[in-house]
Design an enzyme around this catalytic site. Structure first.
Site, short mmCIF file in Angstrom:
data_model
loop_
_atom_site.label_atom_id
_atom_site.label_comp_id
_atom_site.label_asym_id
_atom_site.label_seq_id
_atom_site.Cartn_x
_atom_site.Cartn_y
_atom_site.Cartn_z
CG HIS A 206 -0.19 0.00 2.53
ND1 HIS A 206 -0.06 -1.11 3.31
CD2 HIS A 206 0.47 0.98 3.18
CE1 HIS A 206 0.65 -0.83 4.39
NE2 HIS A 206 0.98 0.44 4.33
C1 T46 Z 1 3.10 0.73 6.96
C2 T46 Z 1 3.81 -0.53 7.21
C3 T46 Z 1 5.29 -0.30 7.40
C4 T46 Z 1 -4.27 -0.51 13.46
O1 T46 Z 1 -5.33 -0.77 14.03
N1 T46 Z 1 -3.54 0.58 13.83
C5 T46 Z 1 -2.36 0.92 13.25
O2 T46 Z 1 -1.74 1.92 13.62
C6 T46 Z 1 -1.87 0.07 12.18
C7 T46 Z 1 -0.55 0.42 11.49
C8 T46 Z 1 -2.60 -1.02 11.81
N2 T46 Z 1 -3.78 -1.31 12.45
C9 T46 Z 1 -4.50 -2.52 12.09
C10 T46 Z 1 -5.05 -2.54 10.67
C11 T46 Z 1 -5.02 -4.01 10.30
O3 T46 Z 1 -6.18 -4.65 10.77
O4 T46 Z 1 -3.58 -3.61 12.15
C12 T46 Z 1 -3.84 -4.53 11.11
C13 T46 Z 1 -2.57 -4.75 10.26
O5 T46 Z 1 -2.29 -3.54 9.55
P1 T46 Z 1 -1.71 -3.55 8.07
O6 T46 Z 1 -2.24 -4.69 7.31
O7 T46 Z 1 -1.88 -2.19 7.47
O8 T46 Z 1 -0.14 -3.81 8.38
P2 T46 Z 1 1.10 -3.81 7.40
O9 T46 Z 1 2.19 -4.49 8.13
O10 T46 Z 1 0.73 -4.32 6.06
O11 T46 Z 1 1.47 -2.25 7.21
C14 T46 Z 1 1.89 -1.49 8.33
C15 T46 Z 1 1.21 -0.13 8.36
O12 T46 Z 1 -0.21 -0.30 8.23
C16 T46 Z 1 1.65 0.78 7.26
O13 T46 Z 1 1.25 2.10 7.54
O14 T46 Z 1 3.63 1.67 6.38
O15 T46 Z 1 3.31 -1.30 8.29
#
Ligand code: T46
Length: 140
Positions: free
Chosen positions: A55
């Site tokens: 993303h």
């Molecule tokens: C990024 C990379 C480096 C939350 O509730 N609060 C938060 O602050 C974050 C970051 C995520 N979430 C929830 C949303 C999803 O249900 O945690 C779950 C996993 O998040 P996501 O799939 O977005 O995680 P990554 O590892 O793909 O990405 C993350 C960050 O979202 C993103 O901003 O830059 O790490």
């Protein structure tokens, strides 16, 4: 190794406050970070073979540091795509807005610490690569 990074991201060295007991690094918003920190999160326990990210963010600024272990961070500004290792607790990757990112090759002990300048906001995410390219080109 020197990496040619896409626009909007940079590797930064973090000063180690070490002494004979070991090491300590302090990160302070608006001092050695170029933004005030509104949120801290960490990614850990990533299962073998799993990749994350895929993303971009429209407005968010972040600093990502592998405080333990390693992963590969792929960053893409729509023109240049670079994959680099994050494997040092004394080096961080600044990620500005409109950068596609993917994280691969997590070591079992990887703890990726991320500081961000806004609270979590799902509407800031662009999770489709073609939509990301359209937004980047529209802004050019
Ligand atoms: C990024 C990379 C480096 C939350 O509730 N609060 C938060 O602050 C974050 C970051 C995520 N979430 C929830 C949303 C999803 O249900 O945690 C779950 C996993 O998040 P996501 O799939 O977005 O995680 P990554 O590892 O793909 O990405 C993350 C960050 O979202 C993103 O901003 O830059 O790490």
């Amino acid at each position: 190794m020197t990496y040619t990074l896409p626009a909007g991201c940079a590797l930064v060295d973090l000063a180690i406050r070490g002494d004979d007991r070991g090491s300590l690094i302090a990160l302070e918003g608006d001092r050695n970070l170029p933004f005030a920190v509104a949120r801290v999160y960490y990614v850990f326990g990533t299962k073998a073979g799993v990749s994350r990210g895929f993303h971009a963010h429209r407005k968010l600024n972040q600093l990502a540091v592998a405080v333990s272990g390693s992963c590969t961070m792929l960053v893409d500004d729509g023109s240049r795509r670079t994959a680099l290792p994050l494997d040092r607790p004394d080096q961080g990757l600044l990620l500005g807005p409109m950068l596609w990112r993917e994280m691969h090759d997590f070591s079992p002990d990887c703890v990726l610490l991320v500081m961000a300048d806004t609270p979590y906001d799902e509407s800031d995410y662009v999770r489709d690569y073609q939509a990301f390219l359209r937004e980047v080109r529209a802004a050019a």
